[in-house]
Design an enzyme around this catalytic site. Sequence first.
Site, PDB file in Angstrom:
ATOM      1  N   GLY A   1       0.755  -1.116  -0.062  1.00 52.77           N
ATOM      2  CA  GLY A   1       0.045   0.119   0.192  1.00 52.77           C
ATOM      3  C   GLY A   1       0.867   1.080   0.035  1.00 52.77           C
ATOM      4  O   GLY A   1       1.944   1.283   0.452  1.00 52.77           O
TER       5      GLY A   1
ATOM      6  N   GLN B   1       3.157   9.995   1.016  1.00 50.96           N
ATOM      7  CA  GLN B   1       4.357   9.440   1.265  1.00 50.96           C
ATOM      8  C   GLN B   1       5.262   9.602   0.205  1.00 50.96           C
ATOM      9  O   GLN B   1       6.573   9.401   0.167  1.00 50.96           O
ATOM     10  CB  GLN B   1       4.326   7.613   1.144  1.00 50.96           C
ATOM     11  CG  GLN B   1       3.606   7.404   2.481  1.00 50.96           C
ATOM     12  CD  GLN B   1       3.226   5.992   2.363  1.00 50.96           C
ATOM     13  OE1 GLN B   1       2.303   5.305   2.074  1.00 50.96           O
ATOM     14  NE2 GLN B   1       4.352   5.174   2.851  1.00 50.96           N
TER      15      GLN B   1
ATOM     16  N   LEU C   1       6.358   1.539   4.155  1.00 54.19           N
ATOM     17  CA  LEU C   1       7.384   1.985   3.285  1.00 54.19           C
ATOM     18  C   LEU C   1       8.135   3.199   3.848  1.00 54.19           C
ATOM     19  O   LEU C   1       9.446   3.442   3.719  1.00 54.19           O
ATOM     20  CB  LEU C   1       6.936   2.230   2.057  1.00 54.19           C
ATOM     21  CG  LEU C   1       6.430   0.815   1.208  1.00 54.19           C
ATOM     22  CD1 LEU C   1       6.083   1.124   0.009  1.00 54.19           C
ATOM     23  CD2 LEU C   1       7.801  -0.056   1.246  1.00 54.19           C
TER      24      LEU C   1
ATOM     25  N   HIS D   1      -4.663   2.088   7.366  1.00 50.70           N
ATOM     26  CA  HIS D   1      -3.346   2.760   7.538  1.00 50.70           C
ATOM     27  C   HIS D   1      -2.891   3.673   6.257  1.00 50.70           C
ATOM     28  O   HIS D   1      -2.605   4.626   6.801  1.00 50.70           O
ATOM     29  CB  HIS D   1      -2.495   1.554   7.105  1.00 50.70           C
ATOM     30  CG  HIS D   1      -1.036   1.847   7.101  1.00 50.70           C
ATOM     31  ND1 HIS D   1      -0.103   1.167   8.192  1.00 50.70           N
ATOM     32  CD2 HIS D   1      -0.287   2.414   6.422  1.00 50.70           C
ATOM     33  CE1 HIS D   1       0.954   1.672   7.946  1.00 50.70           C
ATOM     34  NE2 HIS D   1       1.107   2.434   6.740  1.00 50.70           N
ATOM     35  N   GLU D   2      -3.623   3.535   5.173  1.00 49.00           N
ATOM     36  CA  GLU D   2      -3.243   4.491   3.956  1.00 49.00           C
ATOM     37  C   GLU D   2      -4.027   5.693   4.317  1.00 49.00           C
ATOM     38  O   GLU D   2      -3.534   6.788   3.959  1.00 49.00           O
ATOM     39  CB  GLU D   2      -3.648   3.741   2.776  1.00 49.00           C
ATOM     40  CG  GLU D   2      -2.523   2.491   2.436  1.00 49.00           C
ATOM     41  CD  GLU D   2      -1.036   2.656   2.572  1.00 49.00           C
ATOM     42  OE1 GLU D   2      -0.569   3.842   2.680  1.00 49.00           O
ATOM     43  OE2 GLU D   2      -0.434   1.710   3.029  1.00 49.00           O
TER      44      GLU D   2
ATOM     45  N   HIS E   1      -2.576   8.071   6.493  1.00 44.31           N
ATOM     46  CA  HIS E   1      -1.344   8.983   5.761  1.00 44.31           C
ATOM     47  C   HIS E   1      -1.889  10.277   5.317  1.00 44.31           C
ATOM     48  O   HIS E   1      -1.286  11.287   5.125  1.00 44.31           O
ATOM     49  CB  HIS E   1      -0.975   8.134   4.598  1.00 44.31           C
ATOM     50  CG  HIS E   1       0.428   7.225   5.218  1.00 44.31           C
ATOM     51  ND1 HIS E   1       1.474   7.446   5.833  1.00 44.31           N
ATOM     52  CD2 HIS E   1       0.420   6.030   4.915  1.00 44.31           C
ATOM     53  CE1 HIS E   1       2.364   6.539   5.894  1.00 44.31           C
ATOM     54  NE2 HIS E   1       1.712   5.531   5.306  1.00 44.31           N
TER      55      HIS E   1
HETATM   56  C1  QAP Z   1       0.750  -0.830   4.847  1.00 45.82           C
HETATM   57  O1  QAP Z   1       3.226  -1.092   4.132  1.00 45.82           O
HETATM   58  C2  QAP Z   1       0.360  -2.210   5.786  1.00 45.82           C
HETATM   59  O2  QAP Z   1       9.558  -1.947   6.760  1.00 45.82           O
HETATM   60  C3  QAP Z   1       1.539  -0.938   3.711  1.00 45.82           C
HETATM   61  O3  QAP Z   1      11.565  -2.612   5.046  1.00 45.82           O
HETATM   62  C4  QAP Z   1       1.502  -2.925   6.120  1.00 45.82           C
HETATM   63  O4  QAP Z   1       3.730  -1.922   2.210  1.00 45.82           O
HETATM   64  C5  QAP Z   1      -0.567  -1.945   6.133  1.00 45.82           C
HETATM   65  C6  QAP Z   1       7.813  -2.437   3.818  1.00 45.82           C
HETATM   66  C7  QAP Z   1       1.286  -4.017   6.796  1.00 45.82           C
HETATM   67  C8  QAP Z   1      -0.964  -3.329   7.152  1.00 45.82           C
HETATM   68  C9  QAP Z   1       0.120  -4.408   7.206  1.00 45.82           C
HETATM   69  C10 QAP Z   1       7.909  -2.202   5.045  1.00 45.82           C
HETATM   70  C11 QAP Z   1       8.780  -2.719   2.705  1.00 45.82           C
HETATM   71  C12 QAP Z   1       6.337  -2.360   3.370  1.00 45.82           C
HETATM   72  C13 QAP Z   1       9.290  -2.241   5.455  1.00 45.82           C
HETATM   73  C14 QAP Z   1       3.992  -1.455   3.242  1.00 45.82           C
HETATM   74  C15 QAP Z   1      10.262  -2.753   4.553  1.00 45.82           C
HETATM   75  C16 QAP Z   1      10.098  -2.736   3.406  1.00 45.82           C
HETATM   76  C17 QAP Z   1       5.420  -1.950   3.886  1.00 45.82           C
HETATM   77 CO    CO Z   2       2.307   3.478   5.678  1.00 42.74          CO
END
Ligand code: QAP
Ligand code: CO
Length: 170
Positions: free
Chosen positions: A46, A51, A93, A134-135, A138
């Site tokens: 996401g 971001q 991210l 979550h998004e 943001h």
């Molecule tokens: C939001 O997050 C989310 O730490 C999206 O080193 C995530 O795409 C909502 C990512 C989990 C619910 C559950 C994170 C990539 C990606 C890191 C992501 C990383 C590399 C996160």
């Molecule tokens: Co995020």
Amino acid sequence: MAILEILEFPDPRLRTRAEPVEIVDDAVKQLVDDMFETMYDAPGIGLAATQVNYHNRIVVIDVSEDKNDPLVFINPEITVLEGEEAEYQEGCLSVPGYYETVVRPENIVVNALNREGEAFEMRPEGLLAVCIQHEVDHLEGKLFVDYLSNLKRQRIRKQLEKQHRQQQKA
Ligand code: QAP
Ligand code: CO
């Protein structure tokens, strides 16, 4: 198409409240496409426009295993339904390397516009429901680390600040 730079916590620009999109024109579609390319490249599930330092209300998500179910949410509105809350290990991210448990409502309805500017309604479940919340946070300038204790959040901030200083030197 282009891969955009992702802002990282504690960048103050992540605290900007995004403005509604007035018309889904070619510039918005271009940004949506660049956001998908950026998200898939990362890789992530996401990404909110905030971001990548665009302060309009645009979110892209793909929680599918095969990365073949791109979802676009323009001007998303969440309605929380009655029901349980669910815990999920969330990452971001903009907070690379950290995953922490966050509690959120399990049952929501989302109204938004798609990439063609058409209104739709969705009743997401599981990871998708978590990811949308979550998004949309943001777009309000809010990060998942805001749900953690001050101690945990400050620890993450200090470690990321140290990494950013070392990246600048390199
Ligand atoms: C939001 O997050 C989310 O730490 C999206 O080193 C995530 O795409 C909502 C990512 C989990 C619910 C559950 C994170 C990539 C990606 C890191 C992501 C990383 C590399 C996160
Ligand atoms: Co995020």
